[in-house]
Scaffold this motif. Structure first.
Motif, PDB file in Angstrom:
ATOM      1  N   MET A 115       0.859  -1.169  -0.095  1.00 12.63           N
ATOM      2  CA  MET A 115      -0.056   0.109  -0.043  1.00 12.63           C
ATOM      3  C   MET A 115       0.901   1.243  -0.188  1.00 12.63           C
ATOM      4  N   ARG A 116       2.119   1.249   0.665  1.00 11.70           N
ATOM      5  CA  ARG A 116       2.919   2.251   0.849  1.00 11.70           C
ATOM      6  C   ARG A 116       3.124   2.673  -0.761  1.00 11.70           C
ATOM      7  N   CYS A 117       3.606   1.783  -1.318  1.00 11.28           N
ATOM      8  CA  CYS A 117       3.992   1.932  -2.963  1.00 11.28           C
ATOM      9  C   CYS A 117       2.677   2.662  -3.573  1.00 11.28           C
ATOM     10  N   ILE A 118       1.661   2.118  -3.485  1.00 13.46           N
ATOM     11  CA  ILE A 118       0.549   2.694  -4.150  1.00 13.46           C
ATOM     12  C   ILE A 118       0.208   4.308  -3.793  1.00 13.46           C
ATOM     13  N   MET A 119       0.485   4.561  -2.620  1.00 20.24           N
ATOM     14  CA  MET A 119       0.213   5.879  -2.018  1.00 20.24           C
ATOM     15  C   MET A 119       1.122   6.966  -2.664  1.00 20.24           C
ATOM     16  N   GLN A 120       2.376   6.653  -3.186  1.00 16.90           N
ATOM     17  CA  GLN A 120       3.123   7.589  -3.768  1.00 16.90           C
ATOM     18  C   GLN A 120       3.460   8.978  -2.988  1.00 16.90           C
ATOM     19  N   MET A 121       3.615   8.771  -1.788  1.00 18.03           N
ATOM     20  CA  MET A 121       3.659  10.086  -0.866  1.00 18.03           C
ATOM     21  C   MET A 121       5.169   9.736  -0.201  1.00 18.03           C
ATOM     22  N   LYS A 122       5.950  10.901   0.105  1.00 11.33           N
ATOM     23  CA  LYS A 122       7.175  11.009   0.749  1.00 11.33           C
ATOM     24  C   LYS A 122       6.791  10.377   2.228  1.00 11.33           C
ATOM     25  N   ASP A 123       7.844   9.701   2.835  1.00 13.32           N
ATOM     26  CA  ASP A 123       7.895   9.160   3.782  1.00 13.32           C
ATOM     27  C   ASP A 123       7.469  10.328   5.187  1.00 13.32           C
ATOM     28  N   GLU A 124       7.943  11.572   4.960  1.00 16.72           N
ATOM     29  CA  GLU A 124       7.758  12.402   5.738  1.00 16.72           C
ATOM     30  C   GLU A 124       6.253  12.682   5.780  1.00 16.72           C
ATOM     31  N   GLU A 125       5.683  13.065   4.571  1.00 15.04           N
ATOM     32  CA  GLU A 125       4.311  13.266   4.518  1.00 15.04           C
ATOM     33  C   GLU A 125       3.318  12.347   5.229  1.00 15.04           C
ATOM     34  N   LEU A 126       3.735  10.933   5.036  1.00 15.51           N
ATOM     35  CA  LEU A 126       3.162   9.713   5.625  1.00 15.51           C
ATOM     36  C   LEU A 126       3.161   9.987   7.206  1.00 15.51           C
ATOM     37  N   ASP A 127       4.302  10.345   7.831  1.00 16.11           N
ATOM     38  CA  ASP A 127       4.688  10.301   8.966  1.00 16.11           C
ATOM     39  C   ASP A 127       3.775  11.556   9.722  1.00 16.11           C
ATOM     40  N   LEU A 128       3.983  12.720   9.206  1.00 13.77           N
ATOM     41  CA  LEU A 128       3.007  13.762   9.433  1.00 13.77           C
ATOM     42  C   LEU A 128       1.581  13.460   9.326  1.00 13.77           C
ATOM     43  N   LEU A 129       1.070  12.656   8.394  1.00 17.74           N
ATOM     44  CA  LEU A 129      -0.344  12.583   8.380  1.00 17.74           C
ATOM     45  C   LEU A 129      -0.781  11.505   9.447  1.00 17.74           C
ATOM     46  N   ARG A 130       0.058  10.434   9.725  1.00 22.23           N
ATOM     47  CA  ARG A 130      -0.105   9.308  10.694  1.00 22.23           C
ATOM     48  C   ARG A 130       0.103  10.216  12.142  1.00 22.23           C
ATOM     49  N   GLN A 131       0.992  11.123  12.398  1.00 20.21           N
ATOM     50  CA  GLN A 131       1.005  11.710  13.545  1.00 20.21           C
ATOM     51  C   GLN A 131      -0.393  12.904  13.804  1.00 20.21           C
ATOM     52  N   LEU A 132      -0.628  13.515  13.063  1.00 24.04           N
ATOM     53  CA  LEU A 132      -1.922  14.294  13.016  1.00 24.04           C
ATOM     54  C   LEU A 132      -3.148  13.480  13.097  1.00 24.04           C
ATOM     55  N   SER A 133      -3.203  12.288  12.430  1.00 28.46           N
ATOM     56  CA  SER A 133      -4.619  11.466  12.754  1.00 28.46           C
ATOM     57  C   SER A 133      -4.484  11.011  14.064  1.00 28.46           C
ATOM     58  N   SER A 134      -3.409  10.594  14.408  1.00 32.08           N
ATOM     59  CA  SER A 134      -3.271  10.020  16.163  1.00 32.08           C
ATOM     60  C   SER A 134      -3.542  11.261  17.141  1.00 32.08           C
ATOM     61  N   ASN A 135      -2.977  12.297  16.660  1.00 38.96           N
ATOM     62  CA  ASN A 135      -3.510  13.583  17.561  1.00 38.96           C
ATOM     63  C   ASN A 135      -5.199  13.894  17.760  1.00 38.96           C
ATOM     64  N   LEU A 136      -5.480  13.751  16.382  1.00 41.34           N
ATOM     65  CA  LEU A 136      -6.977  14.057  16.383  1.00 41.34           C
ATOM     66  C   LEU A 136      -7.543  13.029  16.903  1.00 41.34           C
ATOM     67  N   LEU A 137      -7.512  11.646  16.984  1.00 45.59           N
ATOM     68  CA  LEU A 137      -7.999  10.623  17.521  1.00 45.59           C
ATOM     69  C   LEU A 137      -7.790  10.688  19.134  1.00 45.59           C
ATOM     70  N   LYS A 138      -6.709  11.261  19.531  1.00 42.06           N
ATOM     71  CA  LYS A 138      -6.470  11.463  21.140  1.00 42.06           C
ATOM     72  C   LYS A 138      -7.489  12.424  21.620  1.00 42.06           C
ATOM     73  N   ALA A 139      -7.572  13.673  20.895  1.00 41.67           N
ATOM     74  CA  ALA A 139      -8.433  14.611  21.272  1.00 41.67           C
ATOM     75  C   ALA A 139      -9.933  14.304  21.148  1.00 41.67           C
ATOM     76  N   LEU A 140     -10.242  13.614  20.208  1.00 46.23           N
ATOM     77  CA  LEU A 140     -11.834  13.120  20.013  1.00 46.23           C
ATOM     78  C   LEU A 140     -11.849  11.992  21.079  1.00 46.23           C
ATOM     79  N   SER A 141     -10.973  11.239  21.391  1.00 49.15           N
ATOM     80  CA  SER A 141     -11.157  10.141  22.644  1.00 49.15           C
ATOM     81  C   SER A 141     -11.615  10.820  23.953  1.00 49.15           C
ATOM     82  N   ARG A 142     -10.718  11.996  24.232  1.00 45.67           N
ATOM     83  CA  ARG A 142     -10.914  12.449  25.464  1.00 45.67           C
ATOM     84  C   ARG A 142     -12.293  13.189  25.507  1.00 45.67           C
ATOM     85  N   GLN A 143     -13.057  13.565  24.534  1.00 47.47           N
ATOM     86  CA  GLN A 143     -14.275  14.155  24.499  1.00 47.47           C
ATOM     87  C   GLN A 143     -15.261  13.066  24.901  1.00 47.47           C
ATOM     88  N   SER A 144     -15.083  11.757  24.851  1.00 48.40           N
ATOM     89  CA  SER A 144     -15.920  10.735  24.738  1.00 48.40           C
ATOM     90  C   SER A 144     -16.324  10.381  26.167  1.00 48.40           C
TER      91      SER A 144
END
Length: 144
Positions: A115-144
Motif C-alpha cells: 500500500m505504501r507503494c500505491i500511495m506515492q507519498m514521501k515518508d515525511e508526509e506519511l509520518d506527518l499524516l499518521r501523527q496528525l491522525s493520532s493527535n486528532l484521535l486522542k483529542a476526540l477520545s478525550r471528549q467521549s
C-alpha cells in the motif's frame, strides 16, 4: 471567486473519503488472503501480541465488542484463530492465532508495504499524516 463547497471543505468528509479509498485499494490484496479489512486489522493486532483476552484485542483495534465478536467468530470459522479458555477462569477467553494464520503472517505483514507503494507519498508526509491522525484521535477520545 472560489465556489463554496459544503462537503469538500469539511475535514470529516475528507477523512471519510480517504479511509474509503484506502480500504478499496486494500480490498483486492486482502481478497487473495480471504480477509476483509477489519479482519486484517484483527490479525495485525494479534501478530503484534498473540494469546490475549478479547477485551485487550478490542483496546488494540479500537473495535467495540459488538463489532469485534462477529469478526473473531468469522476468523475462527475460517481457521485463522481460536478462542481458548484461560486456565483458572473458564469464563475468560483468550484469542490465539492458529498455524494457518501464522503460516500467512509474512503475506499479511507485507500488505502495508504494498500500500505504501500505491500511495506515492514521501515518508515525511506519511509520518506527518499518521501523527496528525493520532493527535486528532486522542483529542476526540478525550471528549467521549
Amino acid at each position: 471567486m472560489k465556489e463554496n463547497s459544503i462537503l469538500e471543505d469539511k475535514l470529516c468528509f475528507s477523512l471519510y473519503s480517504v479511509t474509503n479509498a484506502l480500504i478499496r485499494q486494500y480490498r483486492p490484496l486482502l481478497k487473495e488472503l480471504d480477509l476483509t479489512y477489519p479482519q486484517f486489522v484483527v490479525l495485525m493486532a494479534l501478530y503484534e501480541q498473540d494469546d490475549i483476552p478479547l477485551r485487550a484485542l478490542g483496546q488494540k483495534t479500537l473495535f467495540d465488542s459488538g463489532t469485534l465478536s462477529p469478526l473473531v467468530q468469522k476468523l475462527e470459522a475460517k481457521g485463522f484463530l481460536k478462542r481458548m479458555a484461560v486456565a483458572g477462569d473458564e469464563r475468560m477467553k483468550n484469542v490465539v492465532l492458529t498455524k494457518k494464520a501464522n503460516d500467512m503472517k509474512e503475506a499479511v505483514l507485507a500488505l502495508p508495504g504494498k500500500m505504501r507503494c500505491i500511495m506515492q507519498m514521501k515518508d515525511e508526509e506519511l509520518d506527518l499524516l499518521r501523527q496528525l491522525s493520532s493527535n486528532l484521535l486522542k483529542a476526540l477520545s478525550r471528549q467521549s
